[in-house]
Write a protein that holds these residues in place. Structure first.
Motif, PDB file in Angstrom:
ATOM      1  N   GLU A  64       0.578  -1.131   0.000  1.00  0.00           N
ATOM      2  CA  GLU A  64      -0.138   0.087   0.023  1.00  0.00           C
ATOM      3  C   GLU A  64       1.078   1.288   0.004  1.00  0.00           C
ATOM      4  O   GLU A  64       0.626   2.223  -0.646  1.00  0.00           O
ATOM      5  CB  GLU A  64      -0.866   0.058   1.186  1.00  0.00           C
ATOM      6  N   ARG A 123       2.039   1.756  -3.334  1.00  0.00           N
ATOM      7  CA  ARG A 123       1.061   2.398  -4.437  1.00  0.00           C
ATOM      8  C   ARG A 123       0.616   3.748  -4.227  1.00  0.00           C
ATOM      9  O   ARG A 123       0.906   4.496  -5.007  1.00  0.00           O
ATOM     10  CB  ARG A 123      -0.165   1.566  -4.263  1.00  0.00           C
ATOM     11  N   ILE A 132       0.043   2.764  -9.282  1.00  0.00           N
ATOM     12  CA  ILE A 132      -0.384   1.190  -9.446  1.00  0.00           C
ATOM     13  C   ILE A 132       0.398   0.620 -10.142  1.00  0.00           C
ATOM     14  O   ILE A 132       0.655  -0.752  -9.717  1.00  0.00           O
ATOM     15  CB  ILE A 132      -1.913   1.158 -10.050  1.00  0.00           C
ATOM     16  N   GLU A 169       3.320  -0.422  -8.140  1.00  0.00           N
ATOM     17  CA  GLU A 169       2.759  -1.574  -6.998  1.00  0.00           C
ATOM     18  C   GLU A 169       2.515  -2.753  -7.820  1.00  0.00           C
ATOM     19  O   GLU A 169       2.883  -4.042  -7.252  1.00  0.00           O
ATOM     20  CB  GLU A 169       1.506  -1.240  -6.666  1.00  0.00           C
ATOM     21  N   GLU A 170       2.322  -2.997  -8.980  1.00  0.00           N
ATOM     22  CA  GLU A 170       2.212  -4.169  -9.880  1.00  0.00           C
ATOM     23  C   GLU A 170       3.544  -4.912  -9.905  1.00  0.00           C
ATOM     24  O   GLU A 170       3.735  -6.158  -9.800  1.00  0.00           O
ATOM     25  CB  GLU A 170       1.519  -4.216 -11.091  1.00  0.00           C
TER      26      GLU A 170
END
Length: 107
Positions: free
Chosen positions: A39, A42, A47, A50-51
């Motif tokens: 989190e 992110r 995003i 984060e992926e």
């Protein structure tokens, strides 16, 4: 196997095999810790980074090319994501570029 109220076993956490010693509730804490770190990644980077971070967690041995293939981006994009994560202290590289792997730093 139970030794002195400590369980030695293999656990899967987001498809990553963890060979560790867990006391009761420690696996849940480990999942929550990774979720909190994910989190923060992110919130700090977005995003897409984060992926990449999640894929590094699942497959730390993957090359940038393999990650790019899985994520549907270029290998240069993955390398940029890795550089950001490394500079921020979220990941470390162990070993060389060909035979090494990534480690998630418990930040």
């Amino acid at each position: 196997m139970l030794i002195n109220n400590v369980i030695f076993n293999y656990y899967f956490l987001d498809s990553v095999l963890i060979d560790a010693c867990f006391e009761e509730g420690a696996l849940k804490k480990t999942r929550n810790t990774f979720g909190a770190i994910s989190e923060r990644v992110r919130n700090e980077f977005g995003i897409k980074v984060e992926e990449t971070f999640k894929l590094i967690n699942k497959h730390p041995e993957y090359s940038a090319e393999k990650m790019a293939e899985k994520l549907g981006v270029t290998s240069r994009t993955v390398e940029n994501h890795q550089a950001k994560l490394k500079k921020a202290g979220y990941i470390e590289r162990k070993g060389d570029n060909l035979g090494g792997h990534w480690i998630i730093v418990n930040k």
